[in-house]
Design an enzyme around this catalytic site. Structure first.
Site, PDB file in Angstrom:
ATOM      1  N   SER A  10       0.831  -1.019  -0.398  1.00 39.79           N
ATOM      2  CA  SER A  10      -0.087  -0.191  -0.186  1.00 39.79           C
ATOM      3  C   SER A  10       0.931   1.428   0.041  1.00 39.79           C
ATOM      4  CB  SER A  10      -0.903   0.264   1.438  1.00 39.79           C
ATOM      5  OG  SER A  10      -2.033  -0.909   1.611  1.00 39.79           O
ATOM      6  N   SER A  11       2.043   1.347   0.890  1.00 40.60           N
ATOM      7  CA  SER A  11       3.525   2.532   0.699  1.00 40.60           C
ATOM      8  C   SER A  11       4.443   2.527  -0.038  1.00 40.60           C
ATOM      9  CB  SER A  11       2.774   3.024   2.409  1.00 40.60           C
ATOM     10  OG  SER A  11       3.281   2.291   2.689  1.00 40.60           O
TER      11      SER A  11
END
Length: 181
Positions: A10-11
């Site tokens: 996600s990041s």
């Protein structure tokens, strides 16, 4: 028949290495990787490329279902798209799901529903933590990017919104939002 992997975190602070290693160990000849939120398919260029790349007889492999999709709707859309191309689908950590069988499709839907439920619980816990931190005066949110007081001061001096935006290097809509608060 080719085994094609898809890995997602996600990041940008997270590593794709563990997923990549698992997919290569499973025999994937090509792995599509990206660092994007999995809340929707929007903006997930590598997913789109992987779905375009797979051919009849190939198998698309992910390490876990939540790496592919966070909602049952997105999961079904992706798997239906893969199935329509006569491509198999596997999630390594959820056992061998064979989406060509009724049992495999049932299991996929159940696991997808549980993954969506888990994501919802995580969001609720996060919201509770933020609310508690706000109540204790610890969490103040992000700093405003628009200097509201400066905008108001300039406007009270008769400066036009367009000129305020130009002077402060912000958008004119931001000026109007600052004046409305």
């Amino acid at each position: 028949m080719a085994l094609i992997g898809y890995a997602r975190v996600s990041s940008s602070g997270q590593s794709l290495e563990v997923q990549r290693d698992q997919l290569l160990a499973a025999g994937c000849t090509r792995v599509f990787e990206e660092k994007r939120s999995g809340l929707s398919q929007d903006g997930r260029e590598q997913l789109a490329l992987a779905l375009e790349y797979v051919r009849d007889g190939d198998v698309l492999i992910v390490t876990r279902l939540d790496r592919l999709a966070r909602s049952i709707t997105d999961l079904r859309q992706i798997v239906d798209r893969v199935t329509a191309k006569e491509v198999g689908f596997r999630a390594l950590q959820q056992g061998d799901l064979d989406t060509s069988t009724s049992n495999g499709r049932l299991m996929l839907n159940m696991l997808g529903a549980f993954a969506e439920f888990e994501a919802d619980l995580r969001r609720e816990r996060q919201r509770e933590g933020i609310d508690k931190a706000k109540a204790n005066g610890i969490y103040k949110g992000r700093k405003p990017t628009v200097p509201t007081e400066e905008v108001r001061t300039l406007r009270s001096e008769g400066v036009a919104p367009s000129e305020i935006a130009k002077r402060l290097g912000i958008g004119r809509a931001s000026v109007y939002r600052a004046l409305a608060t």
